[in-house]
Motif scaffolding. Structure first.
Motif, PDB file in Angstrom:
ATOM      1  N   THR A 177      -8.504 -13.427  30.049  1.00 21.42           N
ATOM      2  CA  THR A 177      -8.995 -12.139  30.538  1.00 21.42           C
ATOM      3  C   THR A 177     -10.159 -11.689  29.666  1.00 21.42           C
ATOM      4  O   THR A 177     -10.248 -12.057  28.496  1.00 21.42           O
ATOM      5  CB  THR A 177      -7.890 -11.056  30.527  1.00 21.42           C
ATOM      6  N   HIS A 178     -11.064 -10.908  30.253  1.00 15.17           N
ATOM      7  CA  HIS A 178     -12.132 -10.308  29.455  1.00 15.17           C
ATOM      8  C   HIS A 178     -11.867  -8.820  29.236  1.00 15.17           C
ATOM      9  O   HIS A 178     -12.638  -8.136  28.583  1.00 15.17           O
ATOM     10  CB  HIS A 178     -13.501 -10.518  30.131  1.00 15.17           C
ATOM     11  N   GLU A 179     -10.741  -8.317  29.788  1.00 14.14           N
ATOM     12  CA  GLU A 179     -10.383  -6.899  29.678  1.00 14.14           C
ATOM     13  C   GLU A 179      -9.413  -6.695  28.508  1.00 14.14           C
ATOM     14  O   GLU A 179      -8.267  -7.125  28.558  1.00 14.14           O
ATOM     15  CB  GLU A 179      -9.713  -6.425  30.973  1.00 14.14           C
ATOM     16  N   ARG A 180      -9.865  -6.015  27.468  1.00 15.95           N
ATOM     17  CA  ARG A 180      -9.005  -5.810  26.295  1.00 15.95           C
ATOM     18  C   ARG A 180      -7.770  -4.976  26.644  1.00 15.95           C
ATOM     19  O   ARG A 180      -6.681  -5.217  26.102  1.00 15.95           O
ATOM     20  CB  ARG A 180      -9.787  -5.148  25.154  1.00 15.95           C
ATOM     21  N   ASP A 181      -7.926  -4.006  27.542  1.00 15.99           N
ATOM     22  CA  ASP A 181      -6.771  -3.195  27.939  1.00 15.99           C
ATOM     23  C   ASP A 181      -5.693  -4.066  28.577  1.00 15.99           C
ATOM     24  O   ASP A 181      -4.503  -3.895  28.300  1.00 15.99           O
ATOM     25  CB  ASP A 181      -7.189  -2.101  28.927  1.00 15.99           C
TER      26      ASP A 181
ATOM     27  N   SER B  37      -3.123  -4.034  39.305  1.00 14.48           N
ATOM     28  CA  SER B  37      -3.140  -4.923  38.144  1.00 14.48           C
ATOM     29  C   SER B  37      -1.916  -4.698  37.273  1.00 14.48           C
ATOM     30  O   SER B  37      -1.276  -5.654  36.810  1.00 14.48           O
ATOM     31  CB  SER B  37      -4.412  -4.699  37.314  1.00 14.48           C
TER      32      SER B  37
ATOM     33  N   SER C  14      -6.835  -1.075  39.265  1.00 12.71           N
ATOM     34  CA  SER C  14      -6.061  -0.881  38.037  1.00 12.71           C
ATOM     35  C   SER C  14      -4.563  -0.751  38.300  1.00 12.71           C
ATOM     36  O   SER C  14      -3.737  -1.349  37.603  1.00 12.71           O
ATOM     37  CB  SER C  14      -6.559   0.359  37.286  1.00 12.71           C
TER      38      SER C  14
ATOM     39  N   GLU D 220      -7.870 -14.918  34.713  1.00 15.37           N
ATOM     40  CA  GLU D 220      -8.329 -13.620  35.225  1.00 15.37           C
ATOM     41  C   GLU D 220      -7.475 -13.199  36.434  1.00 15.37           C
ATOM     42  O   GLU D 220      -8.024 -12.920  37.517  1.00 15.37           O
ATOM     43  CB  GLU D 220      -9.807 -13.688  35.621  1.00 15.37           C
TER      44      GLU D 220
END
Length: 250
Positions: free
Chosen positions: A203-207, A182, A179, A172
């Motif tokens: 990561t848990h963020e698909r983007d 990142s 954003s 993570e």
């Protein structure tokens, strides 16, 4: 000579809570080639962090085998485990894990102090080179409280690079960043990956996973999807787009 840097065979991890056995990983079989950029995704409790700990030699499996660069790690001694962590793997964490009263340069040098093989003699030079690679050549004498969150994560990335690892494991890595920052971090990861470093990121963020080249998705301790990303996001282009949006807003 094999191009595979990571291979697991029926990798299983079970934790004991009192008398109850809690399976965290169940017969995971994955193979990662040198130079890949892989995102491991899944909800909380899916097993992604357990898998990352095993791949980073931070924990031992209950059963199964883990081959790192052709070596079976399952029967290694504690010293061999420590050496392989120090020499083969660079770690980047969500919370940066920097020493608060220590400069960026000194934080970056830390892994070199645990190099029992004495592979690098000039610690300062190696640390300066690593900081330059992440764009922090002008911040080497700043302590963490004098750096932004993005700059602190860059120091953490420099620290992960200083021993010239074959693999960077990032857990993570942008969880504490906005954003825009990142995307700047993913730009560094993509540049390092282009240089040939294998990167594995939880990561848990698909983007954010779309900046990788491949997604391994987990659920209930098992791999449920393993997909190559055909239209991956280019962080440098995303940075240009975001900068244009900021200019318009201003």
């Amino acid at each position: 000579m094999s191009n595979t840097i990571i291979k697991t065979e029926n990798l299983t991890k079970t934790y004991k809570v009192g008398e109850i056995e809690v399976p965290a990983l169940k017969d995971v079989n994955i193979e990662i080639k040198k130079g890949e950029f892989v995102a491991i995704m899944g909800a909380s409790g899916s097993g992604k962090s357990t898998l990352m700990n095993l791949l980073g030699c931070l924990d031992l499996p209950t059963s199964g085998n883990y081959f790192l660069d052709g070596r079976n790690t399952s029967n290694m001694s504690k010293n061999e485990y420590a050496d392989i962590r120090n020499q083969k793997i660079g770690f980047v964490f969500q919370g940066f894990n920097l020493l608060p009263r220590t400069t960026a340069l000194e934080n970056t040098e830390l892994p070199l102090m645990y190099d029992r093989m004495n592979k690098n003699n000039d610690h300062r030079k190696k640390a300066l080179e690593a900081l330059e690679r992440v764009g922090l050549a002008d911040r080497v004498h700043h302590i963490p409280s004098q750096l932004s969150g993005g700059q602190q994560q860059r120091v953490a990335i420099a620290r992960s690079l200083v021993n010239e690892p074959a693999i960077i494991l990032a857990d993570e890595p942008t969880g504490n960043l906005d954003s825009k920052t990142s995307v700047e971090v993913f730009n560094i990861f993509q540049n390092l990956n282009e240089e040939g470093i294998t990167i594995i990121m939880v990561t848990h963020e698909r983007d954010f996973a779309s900046f990788a080249k491949r997604i391994i998705e987990m659920r209930d301790g098992k791999v449920i999807k393993d997909l190559v990303i055909n239209n991956r996001l280019n962080a440098a282009e995303e940075m240009k787009r975001i900068n244009v949006e900021y200019e318009i807003e201003d």
